[in-house]
Design a protein around this motif. Structure first.
Motif, PDB file in Angstrom:
ATOM      1  N   VAL A  52       0.834  -1.193   0.000  1.00 17.92           N
ATOM      2  CA  VAL A  52       0.000   0.000   0.000  1.00 17.92           C
ATOM      3  C   VAL A  52       0.874   1.251   0.000  1.00 17.92           C
ATOM      4  N   VAL A  53       1.957   1.217   0.744  1.00 15.09           N
ATOM      5  CA  VAL A  53       2.849   2.373   0.833  1.00 15.09           C
ATOM      6  C   VAL A  53       4.279   1.958   0.504  1.00 15.09           C
ATOM      7  N   PRO A  54       5.077   2.887  -0.012  1.00 16.58           N
ATOM      8  CA  PRO A  54       6.499   2.588  -0.183  1.00 16.58           C
ATOM      9  C   PRO A  54       7.201   2.757   1.167  1.00 16.58           C
ATOM     10  N   VAL A  55       8.362   2.174   1.301  1.00 18.16           N
ATOM     11  CA  VAL A  55       9.147   2.369   2.514  1.00 18.16           C
ATOM     12  C   VAL A  55       9.550   3.838   2.563  1.00 18.16           C
ATOM     13  N   GLY A  56       9.416   4.436   3.702  1.00 16.72           N
ATOM     14  CA  GLY A  56       9.713   5.860   3.847  1.00 16.72           C
ATOM     15  C   GLY A  56       8.950   6.405   5.022  1.00 16.72           C
ATOM     16  N   LYS A  57       8.170   7.452   4.803  1.00 22.49           N
ATOM     17  CA  LYS A  57       7.357   8.047   5.872  1.00 22.49           C
ATOM     18  C   LYS A  57       6.260   7.048   6.243  1.00 22.49           C
ATOM     19  N   MET A  58       6.360   6.484   7.428  1.00 17.97           N
ATOM     20  CA  MET A  58       5.437   5.422   7.822  1.00 17.97           C
ATOM     21  C   MET A  58       4.323   5.904   8.755  1.00 17.97           C
ATOM     22  N   ASP A  59       4.491   7.042   9.417  1.00 22.04           N
ATOM     23  CA  ASP A  59       3.443   7.576  10.291  1.00 22.04           C
ATOM     24  C   ASP A  59       2.320   8.155   9.452  1.00 22.04           C
ATOM     25  N   ARG A  60       1.080   7.971   9.920  1.00 25.43           N
ATOM     26  CA  ARG A  60      -0.086   8.498   9.218  1.00 25.43           C
ATOM     27  C   ARG A  60      -1.066   9.091  10.226  1.00 25.43           C
ATOM     28  N   THR A  61      -1.902   9.999   9.748  1.00 26.41           N
ATOM     29  CA  THR A  61      -2.947  10.572  10.594  1.00 26.41           C
ATOM     30  C   THR A  61      -4.217   9.738  10.441  1.00 26.41           C
ATOM     31  N   THR A  62      -5.148   9.929  11.355  1.00 28.01           N
ATOM     32  CA  THR A  62      -6.435   9.236  11.286  1.00 28.01           C
ATOM     33  C   THR A  62      -7.148   9.574   9.983  1.00 28.01           C
ATOM     34  N   GLU A  63      -7.064  10.827   9.555  1.00 30.81           N
ATOM     35  CA  GLU A  63      -7.716  11.248   8.311  1.00 30.81           C
ATOM     36  C   GLU A  63      -7.108  10.522   7.106  1.00 30.81           C
ATOM     37  N   TRP A  77      -1.275   6.008  14.233  1.00 31.20           N
ATOM     38  CA  TRP A  77      -1.235   5.137  13.064  1.00 31.20           C
ATOM     39  C   TRP A  77       0.165   5.088  12.473  1.00 31.20           C
ATOM     40  N   ARG A  78       0.625   3.868  12.152  1.00 32.05           N
ATOM     41  CA  ARG A  78       1.961   3.697  11.577  1.00 32.05           C
ATOM     42  C   ARG A  78       1.975   2.433  10.724  1.00 32.05           C
ATOM     43  N   TRP A  79       2.564   2.553   9.540  1.00 28.65           N
ATOM     44  CA  TRP A  79       2.778   1.387   8.688  1.00 28.65           C
ATOM     45  C   TRP A  79       3.981   0.628   9.246  1.00 28.65           C
ATOM     46  N   LEU A  80       3.809  -0.664   9.526  1.00 30.95           N
ATOM     47  CA  LEU A  80       4.898  -1.493  10.039  1.00 30.95           C
ATOM     48  C   LEU A  80       5.806  -1.944   8.906  1.00 30.95           C
ATOM     49  N   ASN A  81       5.215  -2.138   7.741  1.00 30.17           N
ATOM     50  CA  ASN A  81       5.922  -2.457   6.505  1.00 30.17           C
ATOM     51  C   ASN A  81       5.002  -1.989   5.378  1.00 30.17           C
TER      52      ASN A  81
END
Length: 183
Positions: A52-63, A77-81
């Motif tokens: 879904v996301v590339p490796v890089g900025k992994m933190d995300r907001t609820t929005e 919220w944070r992408w683990l991978n």
């Protein structure tokens, strides 16, 4: 002349750049925790079927993630991978025991190839409910009135114990209520 004709043949036989590529829908493979009577935890993880996301900025907001949890949890919220998204909770924001949580996942999350969920997704789980872990007779007030000591796996209120705990007559199935007091 031969080179020019070969080049024009390549242009004519090349596929059109505007051809539509069909993208498979994104799907959720697994969400943890799941089920009833799960331990109160400090993390919820959603795993998707592809990046879904590339490796890089992994933190995300609820929005950005488009996920709501009821009752509300203060998720970090944070992408683990590239495929796993986590709601991380601090000690003070941990899930409450004996609570049903409902997650509503919108179609806002988009895979790297552009795919999204076909429709919103809902997930439910319930944290550990109170359970009696021990009981014994403390004293006898009268020959037919025992005073019992009952311990539980988590804090409970007198009102909830009064509502849930009872004696039952063997022959008639009549329920006899209890009166609770703090020990």
């Amino acid at each position: 002349l031969t080179l020019a004709s070969l080049f024009s043949l390549l242009l004519v036989s090349a596929p059109a750049a505007s051809a539509q590529v069909t993208v498979k829908p994104l799907s959720i493979v697994r969400i943890t925790p799941t089920g009833d009577d799960v331990e109160s935890a400090r993390q919820i993880v959603l795993e998707f079927n592809r990046a879904v996301v590339p490796v890089g900025k992994m933190d995300r907001t609820t929005e950005e993630v488009g996920i709501t949890i009821t009752p509300n949890l203060n998720c970090q919220w944070r992408w683990l991978n590239t495929t796993s998204l986590a709601c991380n909770l601090t000690d003070k924001d941990a899930m409450q025991p004996a609570t049903e949580y409902t997650m509503a996942v919108s179609t806002a999350i988009k895979a790297q190839d552009g795919g999204t969920l076909e429709k919103p997704f809902e997930h439910r789980f319930t944290t550990r409910r109170p359970m009696a872990t021990g009981a014994n007779i403390k004293i006898w007030d009268t020959p037919v009135s025992p005073v019992l000591y009952v311990s539980f796996n988590q804090p409970v209120t007198a009102q909830s114990v009064d509502a849930a705990l009872y004696f039952e007559e063997a022959d008639s199935k009549n329920r006899i209520g209890v009166k609770t007091e703090a020990d």
